[in-house]
Motif scaffolding. Sequence first.
Motif, PDB file in Angstrom:
ATOM      1  N   ASP A 279       6.213  17.213   3.782  1.00 18.16           N
ATOM      2  CA  ASP A 279       7.453  16.504   3.467  1.00 18.16           C
ATOM      3  C   ASP A 279       7.321  15.757   2.140  1.00 18.16           C
ATOM      4  O   ASP A 279       6.602  14.755   2.052  1.00 18.16           O
ATOM      5  CB  ASP A 279       7.771  15.523   4.602  1.00 18.16           C
ATOM      6  N   SER A 280       8.020  16.222   1.117  1.00 20.82           N
ATOM      7  CA  SER A 280       7.944  15.569  -0.190  1.00 20.82           C
ATOM      8  C   SER A 280       8.531  14.166  -0.167  1.00 20.82           C
ATOM      9  O   SER A 280       8.261  13.357  -1.060  1.00 20.82           O
ATOM     10  CB  SER A 280       8.666  16.414  -1.245  1.00 20.82           C
TER      11      SER A 280
ATOM     12  N   HIS B  26       6.381  10.903  -0.677  1.00 17.21           N
ATOM     13  CA  HIS B  26       5.962  10.327  -1.959  1.00 17.21           C
ATOM     14  C   HIS B  26       7.112  10.298  -2.971  1.00 17.21           C
ATOM     15  O   HIS B  26       6.881  10.146  -4.170  1.00 17.21           O
ATOM     16  CB  HIS B  26       4.739  11.067  -2.533  1.00 17.21           C
ATOM     17  N   ASP B  27       8.352  10.418  -2.482  1.00 21.31           N
ATOM     18  CA  ASP B  27       9.523  10.305  -3.349  1.00 21.31           C
ATOM     19  C   ASP B  27      10.006   8.854  -3.327  1.00 21.31           C
ATOM     20  O   ASP B  27      10.882   8.477  -2.556  1.00 21.31           O
ATOM     21  CB  ASP B  27      10.630  11.249  -2.871  1.00 21.31           C
ATOM     22  N   GLN B  28       9.397   8.034  -4.164  1.00 18.33           N
ATOM     23  CA  GLN B  28       9.687   6.601  -4.117  1.00 18.33           C
ATOM     24  C   GLN B  28      11.092   6.273  -4.619  1.00 18.33           C
ATOM     25  O   GLN B  28      11.673   5.272  -4.198  1.00 18.33           O
ATOM     26  CB  GLN B  28       8.629   5.836  -4.906  1.00 18.33           C
ATOM     27  N   GLN B  29      11.641   7.094  -5.495  1.00 19.91           N
ATOM     28  CA  GLN B  29      13.017   6.872  -5.926  1.00 19.91           C
ATOM     29  C   GLN B  29      13.979   7.025  -4.752  1.00 19.91           C
ATOM     30  O   GLN B  29      14.870   6.196  -4.548  1.00 19.91           O
ATOM     31  CB  GLN B  29      13.382   7.846  -7.047  1.00 19.91           C
ATOM     32  N   ALA B  30      13.825   8.088  -3.990  1.00 22.60           N
ATOM     33  CA  ALA B  30      14.694   8.308  -2.841  1.00 22.60           C
ATOM     34  C   ALA B  30      14.512   7.196  -1.803  1.00 22.60           C
ATOM     35  O   ALA B  30      15.479   6.683  -1.238  1.00 22.60           O
ATOM     36  CB  ALA B  30      14.411   9.672  -2.219  1.00 22.60           C
ATOM     37  N   GLN B  31      13.262   6.822  -1.547  1.00 20.39           N
ATOM     38  CA  GLN B  31      12.997   5.736  -0.600  1.00 20.39           C
ATOM     39  C   GLN B  31      13.650   4.433  -1.077  1.00 20.39           C
ATOM     40  O   GLN B  31      14.185   3.660  -0.263  1.00 20.39           O
ATOM     41  CB  GLN B  31      11.493   5.543  -0.434  1.00 20.39           C
TER      42      GLN B  31
ATOM     43  N   LYS C 113       0.837  -1.203   0.000  1.00 22.23           N
ATOM     44  CA  LYS C 113       0.000   0.000   0.000  1.00 22.23           C
ATOM     45  C   LYS C 113       0.866   1.245   0.000  1.00 22.23           C
ATOM     46  O   LYS C 113       0.592   2.222  -0.704  1.00 22.23           O
ATOM     47  CB  LYS C 113      -0.929   0.002   1.219  1.00 22.23           C
ATOM     48  N   PHE C 114       1.923   1.205   0.793  1.00 24.73           N
ATOM     49  CA  PHE C 114       2.850   2.331   0.871  1.00 24.73           C
ATOM     50  C   PHE C 114       3.481   2.581  -0.499  1.00 24.73           C
ATOM     51  O   PHE C 114       3.584   3.725  -0.963  1.00 24.73           O
ATOM     52  CB  PHE C 114       3.918   2.025   1.919  1.00 24.73           C
ATOM     53  N   ALA C 115       3.888   1.516  -1.166  1.00 28.66           N
ATOM     54  CA  ALA C 115       4.549   1.635  -2.462  1.00 28.66           C
ATOM     55  C   ALA C 115       3.591   2.137  -3.546  1.00 28.66           C
ATOM     56  O   ALA C 115       4.030   2.718  -4.543  1.00 28.66           O
ATOM     57  CB  ALA C 115       5.148   0.295  -2.871  1.00 28.66           C
ATOM     58  N   ARG C 116       2.282   1.903  -3.358  1.00 30.55           N
ATOM     59  CA  ARG C 116       1.310   2.314  -4.378  1.00 30.55           C
ATOM     60  C   ARG C 116       0.835   3.750  -4.208  1.00 30.55           C
ATOM     61  O   ARG C 116       0.102   4.262  -5.057  1.00 30.55           O
ATOM     62  CB  ARG C 116       0.094   1.371  -4.350  1.00 30.55           C
ATOM     63  N   LEU C 117       1.234   4.405  -3.132  1.00 33.23           N
ATOM     64  CA  LEU C 117       0.792   5.777  -2.916  1.00 33.23           C
ATOM     65  C   LEU C 117       1.387   6.689  -3.986  1.00 33.23           C
ATOM     66  O   LEU C 117       2.599   6.716  -4.186  1.00 33.23           O
ATOM     67  CB  LEU C 117       1.220   6.267  -1.528  1.00 33.23           C
ATOM     68  N   THR C 118       0.558   7.407  -4.672  1.00 31.23           N
ATOM     69  CA  THR C 118       1.020   8.352  -5.686  1.00 31.23           C
ATOM     70  C   THR C 118       0.305   9.690  -5.488  1.00 31.23           C
ATOM     71  O   THR C 118      -0.922   9.737  -5.353  1.00 31.23           O
ATOM     72  CB  THR C 118       0.744   7.835  -7.111  1.00 31.23           C
ATOM     73  N   PHE C 119       1.096  10.740  -5.472  1.00 34.22           N
ATOM     74  CA  PHE C 119       0.561  12.083  -5.293  1.00 34.22           C
ATOM     75  C   PHE C 119       1.349  13.041  -6.170  1.00 34.22           C
ATOM     76  O   PHE C 119       2.520  12.793  -6.490  1.00 34.22           O
ATOM     77  CB  PHE C 119       0.671  12.517  -3.816  1.00 34.22           C
ATOM     78  N   PRO C 120       0.748  14.145  -6.583  1.00 35.80           N
ATOM     79  CA  PRO C 120       1.470  15.107  -7.419  1.00 35.80           C
ATOM     80  C   PRO C 120       2.636  15.727  -6.661  1.00 35.80           C
ATOM     81  O   PRO C 120       2.600  15.850  -5.431  1.00 35.80           O
ATOM     82  CB  PRO C 120       0.395  16.157  -7.752  1.00 35.80           C
ATOM     83  N   ASP C 121       3.665  16.094  -7.394  1.00 39.07           N
ATOM     84  CA  ASP C 121       4.859  16.681  -6.799  1.00 39.07           C
ATOM     85  C   ASP C 121       4.628  18.170  -6.570  1.00 39.07           C
ATOM     86  O   ASP C 121       5.226  19.035  -7.212  1.00 39.07           O
ATOM     87  CB  ASP C 121       6.071  16.443  -7.702  1.00 39.07           C
ATOM     88  N   THR C 122       3.741  18.443  -5.637  1.00 44.66           N
ATOM     89  CA  THR C 122       3.359  19.809  -5.283  1.00 44.66           C
ATOM     90  C   THR C 122       3.258  19.891  -3.768  1.00 44.66           C
ATOM     91  O   THR C 122       3.187  18.859  -3.076  1.00 44.66           O
ATOM     92  CB  THR C 122       1.992  20.179  -5.884  1.00 44.66           C
ATOM     93  N   PRO C 123       3.246  21.096  -3.189  1.00 40.66           N
ATOM     94  CA  PRO C 123       3.042  21.209  -1.745  1.00 40.66           C
ATOM     95  C   PRO C 123       1.748  20.536  -1.284  1.00 40.66           C
ATOM     96  O   PRO C 123       1.708  19.882  -0.238  1.00 40.66           O
ATOM     97  CB  PRO C 123       3.001  22.720  -1.508  1.00 40.66           C
ATOM     98  N   GLU C 124       0.690  20.685  -2.098  1.00 39.19           N
ATOM     99  CA  GLU C 124      -0.577  20.036  -1.734  1.00 39.19           C
ATOM    100  C   GLU C 124      -0.437  18.518  -1.782  1.00 39.19           C
ATOM    101  O   GLU C 124      -0.987  17.808  -0.928  1.00 39.19           O
ATOM    102  CB  GLU C 124      -1.677  20.489  -2.693  1.00 39.19           C
TER     103      GLU C 124
END
Length: 310
Positions: free
Chosen positions: A217-218, A221-226, A172-183
């Motif tokens: 905190d971006s 949702h920064d899966q590459q960094a994770q 579930k954590f890996a599937r989280l996707t959100f726009p790369d914005t403050p919101e």
Amino acid sequence: MRPTPPIHPWGPVRWAENGIVKLAFDRFTEGADGEPLLLATGLGANRHWIPDGLCHLLAAQGFAVARYDQRDGGESTHLPPTAARNPLSALFAKRGEAYTAEDMADDAAAVMDALGWPSAHLLGVSLGGAVAQRVALRHPERVRTLTTMAAVPGDVSGLRTMRFIRMRTLAKFARLTFPDTPEGAVEAGLAVSRLLASPNRSFDERAGRAAAERNADSGMHDQQAQSRQIGAQWHGPPISSVARPTLVLHGADDPLIKPAAGRAIASRIPGARLVLLPEVGHEFPERAWESVAAEIRALAEVPPYEGQLR
């Protein structure tokens, strides 16, 4: 009544260096003359996820508290992209592509150098708990005591980690996707907080959103960094070689890392003590702060084992 912490309790951001990596850190303004205590954060999380209220209680227990952003987290250096696209695929990779777990342990030592601390007590949460265990192995002379919370054993990786992780939650954590914005960062923070909270307590949606808005905190949702963080492989000795007074904290209701992980750490590190926190998930809820601070204070009073340095 619990004293109210100051509105701006942290000093200015400072920087430590480990090779090309710059590590952001800051110090709690209360308790500056206390015993050094360094806090290491979890996967993707910046240093602001550690509650100020907990740090206030730690300062009241006689600690000088500092916290830092792991590489690929917060304001610290972010490394170039790798092939792994999400934490789940990185977990099963045969080798880390960006850096090693030893590099991450050396980051903590670099922060201590920048603070002017020859040694410190360590508190590592989640991924930070594994990092703290590795610091105690790689730089034992720098570690006064070791507290690891909500972590897996620091010497396991890849498929061996599966026995300790609730794969459904990780998926579930890996599937989280959100726009790369403050919101998007706010929504990601709220979703992660909801996912990692104890399932045996009602989730406070309003408080969760307020916390996410304070710390957009971006890294959530920064899966590459994770992926780069979780893919870092350890090549050193087993955790049974840790020779520092050790406390193992784990939420009894942790929906991501099974309490069996805490039991495994405590059983393998000589003299380690396990404390399961009731109605606590993969989080730091206010209900646990006083217990955590008191346990870390008690650990600091444990005499060093024979042959140890303080």
